[in-house]
Design a protein around this motif. Structure first.
Motif, PDB file in Angstrom:
ATOM      1  N   PRO A 108     -51.803  81.843  54.029  1.00 41.93           N
ATOM      2  CA  PRO A 108     -52.239  81.403  55.652  1.00 41.93           C
ATOM      3  C   PRO A 108     -52.069  83.019  56.260  1.00 41.93           C
ATOM      4  CG  PRO A 108     -49.930  80.566  55.249  1.00 41.93           C
ATOM      5  CD  PRO A 108     -50.381  80.994  53.792  1.00 41.93           C
ATOM      6  N   ALA A 109     -52.565  82.885  57.448  1.00 43.36           N
ATOM      7  CA  ALA A 109     -52.326  84.131  58.276  1.00 43.36           C
ATOM      8  C   ALA A 109     -50.855  84.387  58.641  1.00 43.36           C
ATOM      9  CB  ALA A 109     -53.213  84.079  59.551  1.00 43.36           C
ATOM     10  N   ILE A 110     -49.890  83.533  58.079  1.00 40.67           N
ATOM     11  CA  ILE A 110     -48.542  83.505  58.728  1.00 40.67           C
ATOM     12  C   ILE A 110     -48.015  84.416  57.317  1.00 40.67           C
ATOM     13  CG2 ILE A 110     -46.269  82.661  59.044  1.00 40.67           C
ATOM     14  CD1 ILE A 110     -48.220  79.930  59.180  1.00 40.67           C
ATOM     15  N   ILE A 111     -47.066  85.622  57.955  1.00 43.17           N
ATOM     16  CA  ILE A 111     -46.521  86.506  56.791  1.00 43.17           C
ATOM     17  C   ILE A 111     -45.119  86.027  56.697  1.00 43.17           C
ATOM     18  CG2 ILE A 111     -45.638  88.441  56.164  1.00 43.17           C
ATOM     19  CD1 ILE A 111     -48.892  88.558  56.314  1.00 43.17           C
ATOM     20  N   SER A 112     -44.847  85.489  55.158  1.00 50.85           N
ATOM     21  CA  SER A 112     -43.608  85.108  55.125  1.00 50.85           C
ATOM     22  C   SER A 112     -43.238  85.787  53.646  1.00 50.85           C
ATOM     23  CB  SER A 112     -43.496  83.685  54.749  1.00 50.85           C
ATOM     24  OG  SER A 112     -44.210  83.177  53.725  1.00 50.85           O
ATOM     25  N   ILE A 113     -41.869  85.804  53.312  1.00 47.93           N
ATOM     26  CA  ILE A 113     -41.471  86.211  51.709  1.00 47.93           C
ATOM     27  C   ILE A 113     -41.079  85.402  51.074  1.00 47.93           C
ATOM     28  CG2 ILE A 113     -40.139  88.010  50.692  1.00 47.93           C
ATOM     29  CD1 ILE A 113     -40.039  89.591  53.242  1.00 47.93           C
ATOM     30  N   PHE A 114     -41.546  85.345  49.664  1.00 48.77           N
ATOM     31  CA  PHE A 114     -40.831  84.499  48.719  1.00 48.77           C
ATOM     32  C   PHE A 114     -39.972  85.579  47.836  1.00 48.77           C
ATOM     33  CE2 PHE A 114     -41.256  83.051  44.075  1.00 48.77           C
ATOM     34  CZ  PHE A 114     -40.564  82.030  44.226  1.00 48.77           C
ATOM     35  N   LEU A 115     -38.902  85.145  47.686  1.00 57.09           N
ATOM     36  CA  LEU A 115     -37.904  85.989  46.719  1.00 57.09           C
ATOM     37  C   LEU A 115     -37.591  85.362  45.257  1.00 57.09           C
ATOM     38  CD1 LEU A 115     -34.881  87.040  49.047  1.00 57.09           C
ATOM     39  CD2 LEU A 115     -36.637  88.460  48.093  1.00 57.09           C
ATOM     40  N   GLY A 116     -37.846  84.391  45.339  1.00 58.04           N
ATOM     41  CA  GLY A 116     -37.285  83.623  43.973  1.00 58.04           C
ATOM     42  C   GLY A 116     -36.004  82.783  44.213  1.00 58.04           C
ATOM     43  N   ALA A 117     -35.843  81.945  43.494  1.00 58.09           N
ATOM     44  CA  ALA A 117     -34.588  81.173  43.763  1.00 58.09           C
ATOM     45  C   ALA A 117     -33.591  81.891  43.350  1.00 58.09           C
ATOM     46  CB  ALA A 117     -34.760  79.779  42.808  1.00 58.09           C
ATOM     47  N   GLU A 118     -33.429  82.603  42.111  1.00 61.88           N
ATOM     48  CA  GLU A 118     -32.415  83.463  41.750  1.00 61.88           C
ATOM     49  C   GLU A 118     -31.834  84.237  42.870  1.00 61.88           C
ATOM     50  OE1 GLU A 118     -31.359  84.067  37.804  1.00 61.88           O
ATOM     51  OE2 GLU A 118     -33.500  83.809  37.295  1.00 61.88           O
ATOM     52  N   LEU A 119     -32.647  84.916  43.322  1.00 63.64           N
ATOM     53  CA  LEU A 119     -32.517  86.208  44.246  1.00 63.64           C
ATOM     54  C   LEU A 119     -32.042  85.859  45.440  1.00 63.64           C
ATOM     55  CD1 LEU A 119     -32.540  89.035  43.640  1.00 63.64           C
ATOM     56  CD2 LEU A 119     -34.735  89.353  44.507  1.00 63.64           C
ATOM     57  N   GLU A 120     -32.675  84.638  45.827  1.00 61.05           N
ATOM     58  CA  GLU A 120     -32.186  83.838  47.225  1.00 61.05           C
ATOM     59  C   GLU A 120     -30.930  83.574  46.960  1.00 61.05           C
ATOM     60  OE1 GLU A 120     -34.522  80.968  48.745  1.00 61.05           O
ATOM     61  OE2 GLU A 120     -36.221  82.070  49.067  1.00 61.05           O
ATOM     62  N   LYS A 121     -30.541  82.979  45.748  1.00 61.38           N
ATOM     63  CA  LYS A 121     -28.939  82.538  45.705  1.00 61.38           C
ATOM     64  C   LYS A 121     -28.097  83.637  45.782  1.00 61.38           C
ATOM     65  CE  LYS A 121     -28.932  79.777  41.774  1.00 61.38           C
ATOM     66  NZ  LYS A 121     -28.679  79.651  40.498  1.00 61.38           N
ATOM     67  N   VAL A 122     -28.531  84.882  45.288  1.00 68.78           N
ATOM     68  CA  VAL A 122     -27.690  86.173  45.355  1.00 68.78           C
ATOM     69  C   VAL A 122     -27.275  86.506  46.837  1.00 68.78           C
ATOM     70  CG1 VAL A 122     -27.277  88.533  44.821  1.00 68.78           C
ATOM     71  CG2 VAL A 122     -28.315  86.777  43.008  1.00 68.78           C
ATOM     72  N   PHE A 123     -28.492  86.539  47.458  1.00 65.24           N
ATOM     73  CA  PHE A 123     -28.372  86.750  49.069  1.00 65.24           C
ATOM     74  C   PHE A 123     -27.545  85.579  49.925  1.00 65.24           C
ATOM     75  CE2 PHE A 123     -32.049  89.862  48.223  1.00 65.24           C
ATOM     76  CZ  PHE A 123     -31.641  90.956  49.013  1.00 65.24           C
ATOM     77  N   ALA A 124     -27.836  84.437  49.369  1.00 63.55           N
ATOM     78  CA  ALA A 124     -27.227  83.550  50.064  1.00 63.55           C
ATOM     79  C   ALA A 124     -25.707  83.774  49.700  1.00 63.55           C
ATOM     80  CB  ALA A 124     -27.685  82.031  49.747  1.00 63.55           C
ATOM     81  N   ALA A 125     -25.255  83.920  48.649  1.00 62.88           N
ATOM     82  CA  ALA A 125     -23.826  84.160  48.071  1.00 62.88           C
ATOM     83  C   ALA A 125     -23.125  85.191  48.934  1.00 62.88           C
ATOM     84  CB  ALA A 125     -23.736  84.221  46.666  1.00 62.88           C
ATOM     85  N   ILE A 126     -24.052  86.368  49.161  1.00 55.06           N
ATOM     86  CA  ILE A 126     -23.469  87.491  49.781  1.00 55.06           C
ATOM     87  C   ILE A 126     -23.337  87.077  51.398  1.00 55.06           C
ATOM     88  CG2 ILE A 126     -24.168  90.070  50.719  1.00 55.06           C
ATOM     89  CD1 ILE A 126     -25.385  90.422  48.122  1.00 55.06           C
ATOM     90  N   GLU A 127     -24.261  86.408  51.805  1.00 51.51           N
ATOM     91  CA  GLU A 127     -24.155  86.087  53.211  1.00 51.51           C
ATOM     92  C   GLU A 127     -22.959  85.183  53.436  1.00 51.51           C
ATOM     93  OE1 GLU A 127     -26.841  83.436  54.866  1.00 51.51           O
ATOM     94  OE2 GLU A 127     -26.847  84.390  56.731  1.00 51.51           O
ATOM     95  N   SER A 128     -22.820  84.047  52.492  1.00 53.64           N
ATOM     96  CA  SER A 128     -21.584  83.318  52.780  1.00 53.64           C
ATOM     97  C   SER A 128     -20.196  83.849  52.296  1.00 53.64           C
ATOM     98  CB  SER A 128     -21.897  81.913  52.065  1.00 53.64           C
ATOM     99  OG  SER A 128     -21.777  82.230  50.500  1.00 53.64           O
ATOM    100  N   GLY A 129     -20.416  84.882  51.598  1.00 51.91           N
ATOM    101  CA  GLY A 129     -19.026  85.372  51.005  1.00 51.91           C
ATOM    102  C   GLY A 129     -18.459  84.750  49.951  1.00 51.91           C
ATOM    103  N   GLU A 130     -19.259  83.718  49.421  1.00 52.72           N
ATOM    104  CA  GLU A 130     -18.462  82.522  48.643  1.00 52.72           C
ATOM    105  C   GLU A 130     -19.406  82.801  47.193  1.00 52.72           C
ATOM    106  OE1 GLU A 130     -18.333  78.674  50.254  1.00 52.72           O
ATOM    107  OE2 GLU A 130     -17.033  79.707  52.063  1.00 52.72           O
TER     108      GLU A 130
END
Ligand code: ADP
Ligand code: MG
Length: 715
Positions: A414-436
């Motif tokens: 659609p005309a909406i810009i968004s990013i797909f990172l992939g589940a694994e990379l999202e997990k990595v970023f989420a873990a960095i964010e939570s520090g856990e």
């Protein structure tokens, strides 16, 4: 066939003139070796003095300015080479703001005063040309400046020879500027953006401990979708001829829902055409490598091995040109319009984008050592931040009237810009964010200490084909680009927004490091902050789903549905500020682009609306009347009622379109674009709806246009 190494890319792969690719054995055809018609580094080495060659090469490698004293020698060598290959003319090829490629041909031969001609081509003629700038759109830039523009040789994009049965043409890639130095083309800003990104990325790499790299190159590899149709049908459709798309046409009974076409076998004539296109492109040094059927019937794809942004963008223009011209040799026409057939999948151009160092390090490659991880996470976070901040501009960078029919049409993002990172990379970023740590990943994040960054997944693994901007293992894929688009501006935008984000993150990193922190921990903190602030742009669900529109709006993402909605982003404050800061485009240069693109939208909408009106009135309505006559003569009561009712509606709809096609007094600019969108395009749709119903009631032999079922399925 050599396949490109996706990992540990050698420095050669990042060679700024794409030259190193010439060493790949891309063809077994000994008569037409790869790059046969390119004034390549190998040719230059043979024909230039050692010093000249070295100086030219260092210009290319380091993106330095060319010493003008070299020009005469290079010109002489280029001329000799071109004449030997049968060239009689040369041209400065450039890319005006229309998004097309323009050229002006000059003969090498000049009269020598004795009734003969001598071949002449000086350094000055190589370096600078003067096309008649007045015939190219400049969006008012020229009006207050001198009327002249000039083309300037771009030594970083190799010159090449275009063959023709009746001669050959030396093509010299050039930039196109006004005498005051303002960019009148698509190439200059792209080159500036590559410089900007390199400087920012090198600065960041130093902080990250890389002392060796001196230049970062952005790279692109575009997957180009297109249709091939038989030329007989093409010439029988005034709408295809004048607008590149069908303005009428009922959906065929057999449609693309039958997915036997996708990756199916390719018909012999089509295959022959593809093979010849590839041969021609290889001669020109364009490293094309894949082909397969796309989703829709009659639709295909071609993709090159990636090259640096400038060469990749030039090669992409050349690819489109070649595809068009070779198709004609086979009685085919190549359609590059984003939506040639309503109700059938349209065509895009996936813009694979990455950046890599002159030492051969792809910065978007997660890598398998912690040091690589640190750098990858840093640059990946920068891309996320950049796309989030400038989502509107990215959307605008792919806006065109053709795109308005494709984006969001159930086969394209659609005309909406968004990013797909992939589940694994999202997990990595989420873990960095939570520090856990993620309990499922052995040895992962327990604290934000030096060991916070475990090996990253080598390849994104899962795919999301509906995302407009997806991480695909070692690059980002900007999928919202239209099939007919020039790659120059979308990549100018990408490079510049990422440069800005890199600088922002590097500034923060520097502060933390000055406080005496450990590098990995400091990067983790910077990444964490940036990720938290920008993660609204991440979306891993189905982008085609209606529900996403509502969710996106809730998240505060921009949903700029049409070109008139999107174009103002080009002049939005953050855009102007950023392009100015990185000296990529001045406000005036941005204004000129805005004006040209808006004007193109208005003009194209008008051409479509006028064409639709003509076809409806002079072809479709008469066909309906002939059918009615036939019905009347049949003497059968009731027959022809449907056609009769539709013909009456059609007449009324044509009247409405006629009115919409009259511009209201004193209306111009955006207001006129809105008139085009809300009145003309709407009225056209009204006419089409009825005409497409008529197509189903009028006898085949009376219907004046080739039908979708013929155009798409007869090859
Ligand atoms: P996929 O989309 O399945 O990953 P490919 O690996 O064939 O497909 O890549 C698709 C396109 O991406 C090709 O044009 C390829 O050259 C390009 N590409 C691959 N690596 C890069 C890179 N580092 N930078 C830019 N483009 C790239
Ligand atoms: Mg792809």
């Amino acid at each position: 066939m050599t396949t490109i190494r996706q990992k540990n890319v050698q420095s050669a792969q990042w060679s700024p003139n794409g030259e190193a690719l010439g060493t790949l054995d891309l063809t077994k055809d000994k008569n037409n070796p790869f790059g046969a018609n390119v004034f390549s580094a190998a040719v230059q080495k043979d024909r230039l003095k050692g010093d000249t060659f070295k100086q030219l090469q260092s210009t290319l490698e380091q993106g330095e300015a060319l010493d003008p004293s070299l020009a005469d020698e290079v010109a002489e060598a280029m001329k000799e080479w071109a004449l030997e290959r049968g060239a009689t003319h040369y041209t400065h090829v450039f890319q005006p703001l229309t998004g097309l490629t323009a050229e002006k041909h000059d003969s090498f031969f000049e009269p020598d005063g004795t009734g003969r001609a001598v071949a002449d081509f000086s350094g000055k003629e190589l370096i600078q040309g003067e096309p008649d700038a007045s015939s190219f759109p400049t969006g008012g830039v020229r009006a207050t400046f001198e009327a002249r523009g000039y083309t300037a040789w771009d030594p970083t994009s190799p010159a090449f020879i275009l063959e023709n049965p009746n001669g050959a043409l030396l093509c010299i890639p050039t930039a196109f500027a006004s005498w005051t130095g303002e960019a009148l083309d698509a190439k200059i800003p792209l080159l500036r953006s590559m410089d900007a990104l390199s400087e920012s990325a090198i600065g960041a790499l130093r902080l990250l401990g890389d002392e060796k790299s001196n230049r970062v190159f952005t790279t692109i590899g575009a997957e180009q979708e297109y249709f091939l149709i038989d030329e007989h049908y093409y010439f029988d459709r005034p709408d295809l001829v004048t607008t590149g798309r069908t303005l009428f046409g009922a959906k065929p009974p057999k449609g693309h829902e039958l997915d036997d076409h996708y990756f199916g076998s390719i018909e012999p004539r089509i295959l022959a055409c593809m093979l010849e296109t590839e041969t021609e492109l290889r001669k020109l040094g364009v490293p094309v490598k894949t082909r397969h059927n796309e989703v829709a019937p009659g639709q295909y794809e071609i993709a090159p091995i990636f090259e640096n942004s400038n060469v990749g963008s030039d090669h992409q223009q050349l690819t489109m040109q070649m595809m068009r011209s070779v198709a004609r040799r086979y009685g085919l026409v190549c359609l590059l319009h984003e939506k040639p057939f309503a109700g059938v999948n349209g065509s895009g151009k996936h813009n694979n984008w990455s950046m890599g160092t002159d030492t051969g390090h792809n910065l978007m490659e997660p890598g398998d050592t912690p040091a690589d991880n640190v750098s990858f996470l840093f640059f990946c976070a920068a891309v996320i931040q950049a796309v989030n901040k400038h989502q509107g501009l990215l959307r605008a960078s792919v806006a065109s009237i053709g795109q308005d029919h494709r984006l969001g049409a159930n086969e394209a993002p659609p005309a909406i810009i968004s990013i797909f990172l992939g589940a694994e990379l999202e997990k990595v970023f989420a873990a960095i964010e939570s520090g856990e740590g993620d309990p499922h990943t052995p040895g992962s994040f327990l604290e934000l200490g030096a060991s916070v960054l475990p090996p990253l997944p080598m390849h994104g693994g899962d795919r999301n084909r509906t995302s407009p901007f997806a991480f695909t293992g070692n690059k980002f894929e900007f999928r919202a680009v239209g099939s007919s688009a020039s790659l120059a501006f979308p990549n100018t935008v990408l490079n510049t927004i990422v440069a800005e984000a890199i600088d922002d993150l590097a500034g923060k990193l520097k502060q933390k490091l000055e406080g005496g922190g450990d590098l990995a921990a400091a990067v983790a903190e910077v990444v964490k902050e940036s990720y938290s602030a920008n993660k609204a742009i991440l979306f891993s669900g189905d982008n085609y789903d209606e529900a996403w529109h509502a969710e996106a709006v809730e998240r505060g993402l921009k949903d700029l549905k049409t070109t008139p909605d999107a174009l103002p982003e080009v002049l939005a404050e953050p855009t102007v500020e950023m392009f100015d800061k990185y000296a990529v485009l001045s406000e005036r240069e941005l204004e000129s682009r805005y004006e040209v693109w808006l004007e193109q939208y208005i003009i194209n909408a008008n051409i479509e609306a006028e064409t639709a009106h003509d076809i409806a009135k002079t072809m479709i309505l008469p066909a309906a009347l002939r059918h009615l006559e036939l019905c009347a003569n049949s003497g059968l009561p009731g027959v022809g009622q449907e056609t009769s009712a539709l013909a009456a509606k059609l007449l009324a709809a044509i009247g409405e379109l006629e009115q919409a096609n009259v511009y209201p007094d004193g209306v111009e600019g955006m207001e006129l674009a809105l008139h085009a969108r809300d009145k003309q395009i709407a009225a056209m749709a009204g006419v089409r709806e009825i005409a497409d119903q008529l197509e189903k009631t009028i006898p085949n032999e009376l219907w004046p246009l080739p039908k979708y079922s013929e155009i798409l399925f007869v090859r």
